[in-house]
Design an enzyme around this catalytic site. Structure first.
Site, PDB file in Angstrom:
ATOM      1  N   GLU A 256       0.851  -1.195   0.000  1.00 51.92           N
ATOM      2  CA  GLU A 256       0.000   0.000   0.000  1.00 51.92           C
ATOM      3  C   GLU A 256       0.881   1.238   0.000  1.00 51.92           C
ATOM      4  O   GLU A 256       1.902   1.293   0.695  1.00 51.92           O
ATOM      5  CB  GLU A 256      -0.891   0.008   1.250  1.00 51.92           C
ATOM      6  CG  GLU A 256      -1.765   1.243   1.382  1.00 51.92           C
ATOM      7  CD  GLU A 256      -2.524   1.310   2.691  1.00 51.92           C
ATOM      8  OE1 GLU A 256      -3.440   2.137   2.803  1.00 51.92           O
ATOM      9  OE2 GLU A 256      -2.198   0.522   3.620  1.00 51.92           O
ATOM     10  N   LYS A 329     -10.230   1.780  -2.342  1.00 56.51           N
ATOM     11  CA  LYS A 329     -10.562   1.271  -1.011  1.00 56.51           C
ATOM     12  C   LYS A 329     -11.957   1.731  -0.601  1.00 56.51           C
ATOM     13  O   LYS A 329     -12.286   2.931  -0.677  1.00 56.51           O
ATOM     14  CB  LYS A 329      -9.529   1.751   0.007  1.00 56.51           C
ATOM     15  CG  LYS A 329      -9.689   1.137   1.393  1.00 56.51           C
ATOM     16  CD  LYS A 329      -8.566   1.587   2.313  1.00 56.51           C
ATOM     17  CE  LYS A 329      -8.676   0.929   3.680  1.00 56.51           C
ATOM     18  NZ  LYS A 329      -7.618   1.388   4.606  1.00 56.51           N
ATOM     19  N   CYS A 383      -5.424  -2.947   2.913  1.00 63.13           N
ATOM     20  CA  CYS A 383      -5.103  -2.799   4.332  1.00 63.13           C
ATOM     21  C   CYS A 383      -6.153  -3.484   5.216  1.00 63.13           C
ATOM     22  O   CYS A 383      -6.451  -4.651   5.033  1.00 63.13           O
ATOM     23  CB  CYS A 383      -4.939  -1.317   4.679  1.00 63.13           C
ATOM     24  SG  CYS A 383      -4.113  -1.030   6.270  1.00 63.13           S
TER      25      CYS A 383
END
Length: 505
Positions: A256, A329, A383
């Site tokens: 990330e 995300k 994540c």
């Protein structure tokens, strides 16, 4: 027993050592044994609620200590504020165990077996609630303590939250054994063994197609990542660990925010050119059939000047920097990637933890991206999105593997191994391998049964060359029905417990 709430607090704090990185998982079973005794001795519903709250508070405030580390990287806020955040978050999260213990006492206090069944069912349901309400934060469910054990495979049948309920049942069965009630222990151990032995979807021993992947961990700390001028050093490390193209197709996986300059930026011609340069530089490491999956930032602008939208994204890049696909995300971190009630929070001096003044905008949710032959489809979870049971795969477009890049450099020494344990649960639940790349660790390859095939330790630089593990031949039971399974099992346990409790009366 004197001071039962204080005892519950101590037991809860000790139970945090059952989770990674300490990993003394039997402690959690012992903790639930003690918790059952405390609930049964409670004189009032209020005391039962306080016992559950204190147990949860102790567990969360110790287990979530890594959150305080994140505040040490934000110059606009003092580091001590991190510990206040840990305490305040634990105050809230402990409400869910309190609900479970309150329900167990209310309907099961006259019958020990009823109390145990209701507590186990309520625990499973309240863990689901914790992962669903107010954006959700299902970190360290009880099942996560069992990730290193063979029982992780049962997640493919019943899911994480029901596995948490099973942990409660095991602890409660020991408690009943103390009172010479051996039959519940035998039955619960039998059910546990049966769940472990029952086949779920078959996972092939070897993949039908050999697909080579290289996971890169550059060991770039959070204190360096956003330092002006450090992007050149970061690019050098990533290039060195990626290495030159091979003769066969290769999938390269970066963490990330591996590239901190936006990989798409529509604000001006200059920012567009810089984004193209960053993509081309990264893709210069690829062969003709290679693919690169990397974390990056996307910025959109309707007027060519101002940012309308920014997204924390995963890019799939091909040769020349061509964008094969992008995932934004969906489950953003409050105070990390956006600041709730920004006008008020900014007025009192608070800011988000990630650098930048603009909040990220959430994407649409889980999706699979077609990478082309021979790679097939990849599912993407960025994540901490990987911790949300039942919400990591597009069930209409099932991928052959999940890529979970993360920036665990925020999370001290306790956060990364806990994050890995929860990624293992997702792999086992879905019957899909999970590949993780992080800047400082723990990067790993997890097979479709939840086993760690290979990993790079915390704060180490390195790369993993691996053949992509195969996915299950068909969706697991949990993948088909999702969290309907633990919720139904939880309500069934509560119903049976209430019936037993009423019979006793």
């Amino acid at each position: 027993m004197r001071f039962p709430v204080l005892v519950a607090l101590v037991i809860g704090a000790a139970s945090a050592l059952a989770f990674e990185p300490v990993g003394l998982w039997p402690l959690l079973i012992v903790a639930f044994t003690a918790l059952c005794e405390l609930i049964s001795r409670a004189k009032t519903r209020r005391q039962a609620l306080l016992i559950g709250w204190a147990f949860g508070f102790g567990q969360f405030v110790i287990g979530l200590n890594w959150i305080a580390t994140a505040f040490t990287f934000q110059a606009k806020m003092p580091p001590w504020l991190g510990w206040i955040a840990v305490v305040l978050l634990s105050v809230y999260l402990a409400v869910y165990p309190a609900i479970a213990t309150g329900i167990a006492w209310r309907f099961g206090r006259k019958n020990r077996l009823a109390l145990l069944l209701i507590l186990a069912g309520a625990w499973a349901i309240t863990e689901w609630m914790r992962g669903s309400f107010f954006t959700g934060f299902p970190w360290n469910p009880a099942a996560a303590a069992l990730a290193p054990t063979p029982l992780i495979t049962t997640a493919a049948l019943i899911g994480t939250y029901a596995l948490s309920g099973l942990v409660v049942l095991l602890g409660g069965a020991v408690w009943l054994e103390i009172y010479k009630r051996w039959l519940p222990l035998v039955v619960i151990l039998g059910i546990t063994t049966l769940l472990w032995l029952l086949p779920s979807s078959k996972v092939p021993d070897d993949p039908l197609t050999v697909l080579n992947a290289r996971i890169v961990q550059p060991n770039i700390g959070q204190q360096d990542k956003w330092t002006p001028g450090f992007d050149q050093e970061a690019a050098r490390r990533l290039a060195q660990l990626t290495g030159p193209p091979k003769g066969e197709p290769r999938l390269v996986l970066w963490p990330e925010a591996a590239i901190t300059t936006p990989l798409e930026d529509a604000r001006t011609p200059e920012t567009q050119a810089l984004a193209q340069f960053q993509r081309s530089r990264a893709a210069s490491l690829l062969g003709p059939q290679d693919r690169l999956l990397t974390g990056g930032i996307a910025v959109q602008s309707s007027d060519g000047v101002h940012a309308d939208r920014a997204a924390n994204s995963i890019y799939a890049l091909g040769p020349g920097g061509r964008i094969v696909g992008r995932y934004d995300k969906a489950h953003l971190v409050p105070y990390g990637e956006y600041l709730p009630m920004r006008p008020l929070m900014s007025a009192i001096g608070l800011s988000r933890l990630a650098p930048g003044d603009e909040d990220f905008t959430p994407g649409p949710g889980p999706r699979s991206i077609w990478l082309g032959n021979p790679w097939g489809k990849v599912g993407l979870q960025l994540c901490y999105e990987i911790i949300f049971s039942g919400h990591v795969v597009d069930w209409q477009n099932r991928p052959s593997f999940i890529f979970n890049p993360s920036n665990d450099a925020w999370f001290g020494s306790w956060g990364p191994p806990q994050h890995l344990a929860q990624a293992r649960l997702r792999a086992a639940e879905e019957g899909i391998p999970v590949l993780r790349s992080t800047p400082t660790g723990i990067s790993a390859v997890i097979d479709a049964r939840g086993n760690v095939v290979n990993q790079i330790g915390w704060r180490k630089a390195g790369a993993i060359d691996v053949v992509l593990p195969p996915a299950a031949n068909s969706p697991t039971v949990f993948a088909r029905f999702g969290n309907a399974i633990p919720l139904l099992l939880g309500f069934a346990l509560i119903f049976v417990g209430i019936v037993l409790g009423n019979r006793r009366r």
